[in-house]
Design an enzyme around this catalytic site. Sequence first.
Site, PDB file in Angstrom:
ATOM      1  N   GLU A   1       0.818  -1.225   0.000  1.00 62.08           N
ATOM      2  CA  GLU A   1       0.000   0.000   0.000  1.00 62.08           C
ATOM      3  C   GLU A   1       0.847   1.269   0.000  1.00 62.08           C
ATOM      4  O   GLU A   1       0.574   2.202  -0.736  1.00 62.08           O
ATOM      5  CB  GLU A   1      -0.944   0.018   1.206  1.00 62.08           C
ATOM      6  CG  GLU A   1      -1.944  -1.128   1.234  1.00 62.08           C
ATOM      7  CD  GLU A   1      -2.958  -1.068   0.093  1.00 62.08           C
ATOM      8  OE1 GLU A   1      -3.031  -0.056  -0.604  1.00 62.08           O
ATOM      9  OE2 GLU A   1      -3.673  -2.080  -0.097  1.00 62.08           O
TER      10      GLU A   1
ATOM     11  N   HIS B   1       1.879   1.206  -4.216  1.00 59.97           N
ATOM     12  CA  HIS B   1       1.068   2.206  -4.921  1.00 59.97           C
ATOM     13  C   HIS B   1       1.669   3.599  -4.812  1.00 59.97           C
ATOM     14  O   HIS B   1       1.406   4.450  -5.658  1.00 59.97           O
ATOM     15  CB  HIS B   1      -0.356   2.203  -4.373  1.00 59.97           C
ATOM     16  CG  HIS B   1      -1.106   0.938  -4.677  1.00 59.97           C
ATOM     17  ND1 HIS B   1      -1.196   0.439  -5.946  1.00 59.97           N
ATOM     18  CD2 HIS B   1      -1.792   0.074  -3.882  1.00 59.97           C
ATOM     19  CE1 HIS B   1      -1.913  -0.683  -5.928  1.00 59.97           C
ATOM     20  NE2 HIS B   1      -2.279  -0.935  -4.679  1.00 59.97           N
TER      21      HIS B   1
END
Length: 1194
Positions: free
Chosen positions: A919, A923
């Site tokens: 996460e 990303h």
Amino acid sequence: MSTPGTQRYSRLMLTLIKGGTKLTRRFVEKRVKDLSENGEEDTIDDFLLKNKYVILQQKLGKNKENVFFPRSGHTNLDNWDLCMFCFILEEICDPSQTTKMRIKKLLKIRNKLCHLHDPTLETEKFDEYFDDLKVSFEWFLKEINDEMFTEEMNELVQSLATDPLSMDETLKAIHNMYRSEWTQREVLEKIGSGQDLTNGKLDTLIETVGVLVSRLPSGASVTIPGIGLVIEVENCSAEEEKEILDNLEKFFNEAIEQKISGAEEDLTNGALHTVRESVKEVFRNFFMRGRHIIIVKQRCLLLTIKCTSVKSFLEMIRDYRTGDLSIQLSGIETAIKNWQGCGNIQLVNLIFKEEFMEVMDDIVSKLCKQVKQTEDTVVQTGSNAENSIRVTLKFPTVSERETVQNRFETEMFVDKMNRIQSELCGMLNVERMSLTDKLVVIEDAVSNFGTVKKKKCLQPKMADLSQYTLPNSTDVCLLDCMTAFKNLTDQEKRYAHHVSQAAWYGGLIVLVQTSPESPGIFLLLQKMFRAQSVDELKTLATTELGLSPEEFDAILIYASGFYANMGNYKSFGDSKFIPNLPKEKFEAVVLGSAACKSDPDKMKALWNAVSERLYSLENRQRELGLGEKGTTTYFSSNCDLQDAEVAQEFLTAKNLSAYNTRLFKKCAQGSGPVEYEVRLASVETENGPLPGCPDGMLGSHQFTPKGWSTPVTFHVTRGDYSKLMAHVAQALEKAKSAAANDNEVKMLREYIKSFKTGSIPAHKDGSRYWIRNTGPVVETYIGFIESYRDPFGVRGEFEGFVAVVSKEMSAKFGALVENAEHLLAKLPWPQSYEKDKFLRPDFTSLEVLTFGGSGIPAGINIPNYNEIRQDEGFKNVSLGNVLTAGYKDTKVTFLSDADKELYTKLKIPSFEVQVGLHELLGHGSGKLFHQDENGKFNFDINSVTHTETGGKVTSWYKSGETWDSKFSTVASTYEECRAECVGLYLCLSTDALRIFGHEDDDGDDIVYINWLNMVRAGLLALEFYFPETRAWRQAHMNARFVILRVLLEAGEDLVKVEKIKGEDGNPDIRITLDRSKIISVGKPAIGDFLRKLQVYKATADVKNGKEMYDRYSDVHDSDEPHFISLREIVLARKQPRKMFVQHNTSLCGDGSISLESYEASPAGLIKSWVDRFPNSDVDNIIEELWNKDKPYFE
Ligand SMILES: [Zn+2]
């Protein structure tokens, strides 16, 4: 079901074909004998030879001529058809006037039957034709004058008139008749070429087979052999033709092999590149319609196309006939014209009739086989039924069957049954035995017209069914948030409550976004469970309504699954699920429920409206998808990929976001001008200004898509889900008064504006305030967020959540953020590919209080708006209680015992590491190269080198282009794959491991389990791949499969996937990962792959990025480890996905907020939903939305 009309048609056809052929043949034989001269009896061959000139003069075509005069010298009368006998009789048998007239009659009836648009006949017509036939038959019989033959014929005709019809035979007879029709034509004509007669017959054949196919029992399928489509190039020189064909062949082969083409010089020639793109377009377009181009060869250009279903095959032939196929190929023609600079070039496409008839033959024989198999299955199922005798009754006509049915229903059989019963008791010497009788009508028209059998065989086979039902053993766990909630202040609780309300109301939108029937099913379940408790209903069902406890549990599991997914398609995997009990039983509960007693009309109407689709596993309804590929409500059901693309072109041109829209096509397919409605979600229903968008956005626009000659109309409207949106906006308004800070107030204000007006720019502004609101105690996000379930990948599904901070986990993630810049430097790409300044995202671990929408992820990284992510940042949220609840006690499959032990011990801590890295640094990493509207680059175009080519960067995002719009259909899964790879790659860093408290040997184990988990996930992913459509249904799982492929490709036995025999004796799989090679083999393999993912992403290089990704995504059985066959084992051993029960909050009289908790069981889950919407107000809103949409999904 067969109608009397079809039966009449079939009987007449059979009588004509079988009887007529037999009769004319005999007549020909007699005439040959009569006409022989000199007392010597001519053979048929002698006779034909004598008249060869006359016959050949008629130009019957090569095929018929070959039948009359085969190379062997002996014609075989068995190969002659009715027309051929009639022809010989009429032309060379010297017939009398009456005979001639009678032959003409036969042929006339035959032609009439061929030209019917429907294979059905009214009684009147049937009688007329039948009388005509009879007269002709009598005339021929009189002429033949053979008593025995006459008797034989009469018997045949009699039996055809009364015996049960064999579908098999009918099909063959009809088919043969049509087959004889094409002998005079070399190719099937296109419409408008003046050959209406032949065309009409072809159409009837297509219709006939189509009708028959539609009557096949569900679950039956037919594999279609490939058919050749020839493309000819006209109006150009021989050299040009050769060049065009060479290139087309190459491009088609590329499309088939999905290979990366290294031919750089093609790219420098833009026009040729367009040809290649147009070929791919055609390939993809065909693929979507179930036509797989599998071989391309030059003769002219021969495409061998394999259709996935009879339906898609017939559709292709229909398209060919209507000229639509030419339109579908016209893109290539246009591209070639541009490339060759010659406006006259024309592509002509042809399907050869011989081949077409062969394929038809094959289909017909397979259909017949299917029919037989179905009959066999029915017999078998009947015979192992519990203590029952099955009596199968066949009726020659439907009306006779209906008479029997009637008598049965009026209990005329009871008497007889009682007699049989007493006789049996005497014979078997038993005192207590009772016979109960039950009549089940099999409406199985394909096998026999009008048959009564004991089992209704409408459901697919059990093996298939398990994929589409939820097992009763499915775990239901509580998404426990009690401790975290207790620690909130009163104001925080109020804020959490109101945003939760908004999330729940908004979450109902997902019903409307999932399937046409979902809103209706929701109403049915709510009404049923609201009227009485699960316990009361259970008592009723199991005592009075004849359900077993398991059957009742199946209803509860279905309802729980429905609520948990907010619809009847799994949010994880997008496949449909149906109740795992017979429809009649479910119906009995609905109709016997207290809800139905108090409002019978309403409940019956609801059941009637949804029950069929609730249980249907028709091909197109098994998965979510666009057009032929599946079900979607993001598009009206008449839309296909082309519509989606045209709409996207329009939206991009208008700079209008697709996130909160749905698309409705306004005209009947293929007729009239096309009109689209782009409908925005909002409270307001009238046109007006759309904040953040140019004036006049709402309203009608004329738009000409690229390559089109005429414009289409787009109506941009708003007010989708209006009344639900109003509830959302109201709840957020109330939350405002309990907000913790100014950012929250502004954020809510923008959200409310967005939800009221339909403005996405307002939602973006809200998201900007949301990012600035760092580290709140109560975290939320709400709106149209993830685009996974739009088949086109741009429309967002509504979701809203409220989560509460969990202190100790957040500390670990906080440390990861502190070290982000240092860790990012370890990623396998140059600094220039990293964001200029790492925007430290807010990364916290939260406990979910409320999650409204289709499913609950373990972690989220939002917002999805790229310009905000790029320039202003984003937040990562790890949902701790989802992670831990979901990972408890799952049975571990496919690992060795030693691996299993370590895996069970470390999966939660290792997954925690992976989620954190995925996460935050996954990303969060990597830059997109971009040029703004003033031509300014966000990177140094002169100094940045392309890591793969070594040259300069030649592509980037232009103004208005985004990651999602460029990479559309693969964007989600590609990005998830990139993030997963970052997790795998960076978990090898001791620094990263230390942050999570893992050092030394413990750290090694964590790395090993994390990689092992990824490899196993890649295998489990096969569940989410659908071979029928060759599509992946879940972005993360697709990503994990890709990673498994990359690791297998790395070789050196780093990863092994072997088929073994399991302990239970059934096929099993063993996955092993050689932990000693993770660093030496695994790391460079993932590193290389990850770098390519990033570089293609950064440079907006869809072509290379997608080609690479698609190659790894492809699931095939052609070589080791044979993934398609592994998939079967994965499916057979899959664990049901857990479902979550969530709390409810409520506002007490004194203004305080209370938290309600529920039992971790299906009953608890259902109760939580009844409590959530305790009265029928929301029912009325859902019903209104449902009715409004209905016309678009018929
Ligand atoms: Zn992700």
